[in-house]
Design a protein around this motif. Structure first.
Motif, PDB file in Angstrom:
ATOM      1  N   SER A 142     -16.904   1.235  40.799  1.00 60.93           N
ATOM      2  CA  SER A 142     -16.513   2.634  40.945  1.00 60.93           C
ATOM      3  C   SER A 142     -16.687   3.053  42.388  1.00 60.93           C
ATOM      4  O   SER A 142     -17.427   2.432  43.149  1.00 60.93           O
ATOM      5  CB  SER A 142     -17.356   3.533  40.047  1.00 60.93           C
ATOM      6  OG  SER A 142     -18.665   3.659  40.558  1.00 60.93           O
TER       7      SER A 142
ATOM      8  N   GLY B 284     -16.351   8.448  40.000  1.00 55.43           N
ATOM      9  CA  GLY B 284     -16.366   8.258  38.565  1.00 55.43           C
ATOM     10  C   GLY B 284     -15.377   7.240  38.048  1.00 55.43           C
ATOM     11  O   GLY B 284     -15.582   6.655  37.004  1.00 55.43           O
TER      12      GLY B 284
ATOM     13  N   THR C 154      -8.464  11.363  34.159  1.00 56.50           N
ATOM     14  CA  THR C 154      -9.805  11.924  34.273  1.00 56.50           C
ATOM     15  C   THR C 154      -9.751  13.356  33.777  1.00 56.50           C
ATOM     16  O   THR C 154      -8.913  14.151  34.232  1.00 56.50           O
ATOM     17  CB  THR C 154     -10.289  11.890  35.731  1.00 56.50           C
ATOM     18  OG1 THR C 154     -10.268  10.546  36.188  1.00 56.50           O
ATOM     19  CG2 THR C 154     -11.698  12.448  35.847  1.00 56.50           C
TER      20      THR C 154
ATOM     21  N   SER D  14     -14.625   7.526  27.837  1.00 50.03           N
ATOM     22  CA  SER D  14     -15.993   7.450  28.341  1.00 50.03           C
ATOM     23  C   SER D  14     -16.408   8.827  28.842  1.00 50.03           C
ATOM     24  O   SER D  14     -15.558   9.673  29.132  1.00 50.03           O
ATOM     25  CB  SER D  14     -16.123   6.418  29.463  1.00 50.03           C
ATOM     26  OG  SER D  14     -15.445   6.868  30.617  1.00 50.03           O
TER      27      SER D  14
ATOM     28  N   ASP E 197     -19.246  10.945  31.411  1.00 47.90           N
ATOM     29  CA  ASP E 197     -20.136  10.874  32.564  1.00 47.90           C
ATOM     30  C   ASP E 197     -21.277  11.871  32.350  1.00 47.90           C
ATOM     31  O   ASP E 197     -21.027  13.048  32.128  1.00 47.90           O
ATOM     32  CB  ASP E 197     -19.316  11.234  33.808  1.00 47.90           C
ATOM     33  CG  ASP E 197     -20.102  11.154  35.104  1.00 47.90           C
ATOM     34  OD1 ASP E 197     -19.456  10.998  36.157  1.00 47.90           O
ATOM     35  OD2 ASP E 197     -21.331  11.268  35.067  1.00 47.90           O
TER      36      ASP E 197
ATOM     37  N   TYR F 120     -23.201   9.523  37.207  1.00 42.36           N
ATOM     38  CA  TYR F 120     -22.123   8.589  37.535  1.00 42.36           C
ATOM     39  C   TYR F 120     -22.218   7.292  36.765  1.00 42.36           C
ATOM     40  O   TYR F 120     -21.585   6.322  37.130  1.00 42.36           O
ATOM     41  CB  TYR F 120     -22.040   8.355  39.050  1.00 42.36           C
ATOM     42  CG  TYR F 120     -21.687   9.623  39.785  1.00 42.36           C
ATOM     43  CD1 TYR F 120     -22.599  10.239  40.616  1.00 42.36           C
ATOM     44  CD2 TYR F 120     -20.454  10.224  39.592  1.00 42.36           C
ATOM     45  CE1 TYR F 120     -22.281  11.421  41.262  1.00 42.36           C
ATOM     46  CE2 TYR F 120     -20.130  11.416  40.230  1.00 42.36           C
ATOM     47  CZ  TYR F 120     -21.057  12.001  41.066  1.00 42.36           C
ATOM     48  OH  TYR F 120     -20.755  13.165  41.708  1.00 42.36           O
TER      49      TYR F 120
ATOM     50  N   GLN G 195     -21.184   5.800  33.239  1.00 38.94           N
ATOM     51  CA  GLN G 195     -20.289   6.180  32.151  1.00 38.94           C
ATOM     52  C   GLN G 195     -20.734   5.533  30.857  1.00 38.94           C
ATOM     53  O   GLN G 195     -21.128   4.370  30.829  1.00 38.94           O
ATOM     54  CB  GLN G 195     -18.857   5.759  32.477  1.00 38.94           C
ATOM     55  CG  GLN G 195     -18.239   6.528  33.623  1.00 38.94           C
ATOM     56  CD  GLN G 195     -16.797   6.153  33.849  1.00 38.94           C
ATOM     57  OE1 GLN G 195     -16.074   5.807  32.919  1.00 38.94           O
ATOM     58  NE2 GLN G 195     -16.367   6.220  35.093  1.00 38.94           N
TER      59      GLN G 195
END
Lengths: 114, 114
Positions: free
Chosen positions: A93, A100, B49, B95, B97, B101, B103
């Protein structure tokens, strides 16, 4: 563009052997690297997370190392057991400043024979 | 540890219909959730995201009008596959968070479009 490669794609070992799975990534500007386990048709189980400032993490029989400058990580499994059979995924990442988003490799399918 | 659930685990639908998949963080609040898609023998690919209370950010090549994402609360994100076609058949994984950071992944949803 960040690319993650895992070698080998598949590995079969007898029970009790120690083994190493390899992961390489093209862009060293990562925030962290994670190793996951995926059983067939299932989701992901996080095994180890290594921050970019760290060089290794250990959990039980698992040890993961990170060499950010060379773009490499290894997952060492000691005294393998049939229950370790699964696909192991490496993910990084932080590429492009997005902490993220995870970029995954295709995985190494591990089979441990009794 | 942090737990993420997905519902349903498997769904079969006819071509042209819409399917909604739910992703919930059960014991923590997730300001950011991610949706991935995994085709057979391929790595997980990030689709979008999802940030609570705002529009989702889609990866290049992912049609935002086809894959509708709603993140209405800190514990729930939904992915709706609209007018599904056989090529949308895949394994969808979310996933969440936990603001560190790291996941945490759901168990996945197997979508089959006939």
């Amino acid at each position: 563009k960040q690319e993650v490669t895992q070698i080998p794609a598949a590995l079969s070992v007898p029970e009790g052997e120690n083994l190493v799975l390899n992961c390489s990534f093209t862009d060293s500007a990562i925030y962290n690297l994670q190793w996951f386990r995926q059983d067939p048709g299932k989701g992901l189980t996080s095994l180890l997370l290594i921050q970019s400032s760290q060089r290794e993490q250990t959990s039980g029989r698992l040890n993961a190392s990170l060499d950010k400058s060379s773009g490499r990580s290894t997952l060492y499994i000691a005294a393998s057991q049939p229950g370790d059979s699964a696909t192991y995924l490496c993910a990084v990442s932080g590429y492009g400043g997005s902490q993220g988003n995870l970029i995954f490799g295709k995985g190494t399918k591990l089979s441990v024979k009794p | 540890g942090a737990v993420v659930s997905q519902h349903p685990s498997r769904v079969i639908c006819k071509s042209g219909t819409s399917v909604k998949i739910e992703c919930r963080s059960l014991d923590f609040q997730a300001t950011t959730m991610f949706w991935y898609r995994q085709f057979p023998k391929q790595s997980l690919m990030l689709m979008a995201t999802s940030n609570e209370g705002s529009k989702a950010t889609y990866e290049q090549g992912v049609e935002k009008d086809k894959f509708l994402i709603n993140h209405a609360s800190l514990t729930l994100s939904t992915l709706t596959v609209t007018s599904a076609h056989p090529e949308d058949s895949s394994f969808y994984i979310c996933s969440a968070d936990d603001n560190t950071y790291e996941q945490y992944f759901g168990p996945g949803t197997r979508l089959t479009v006939t």
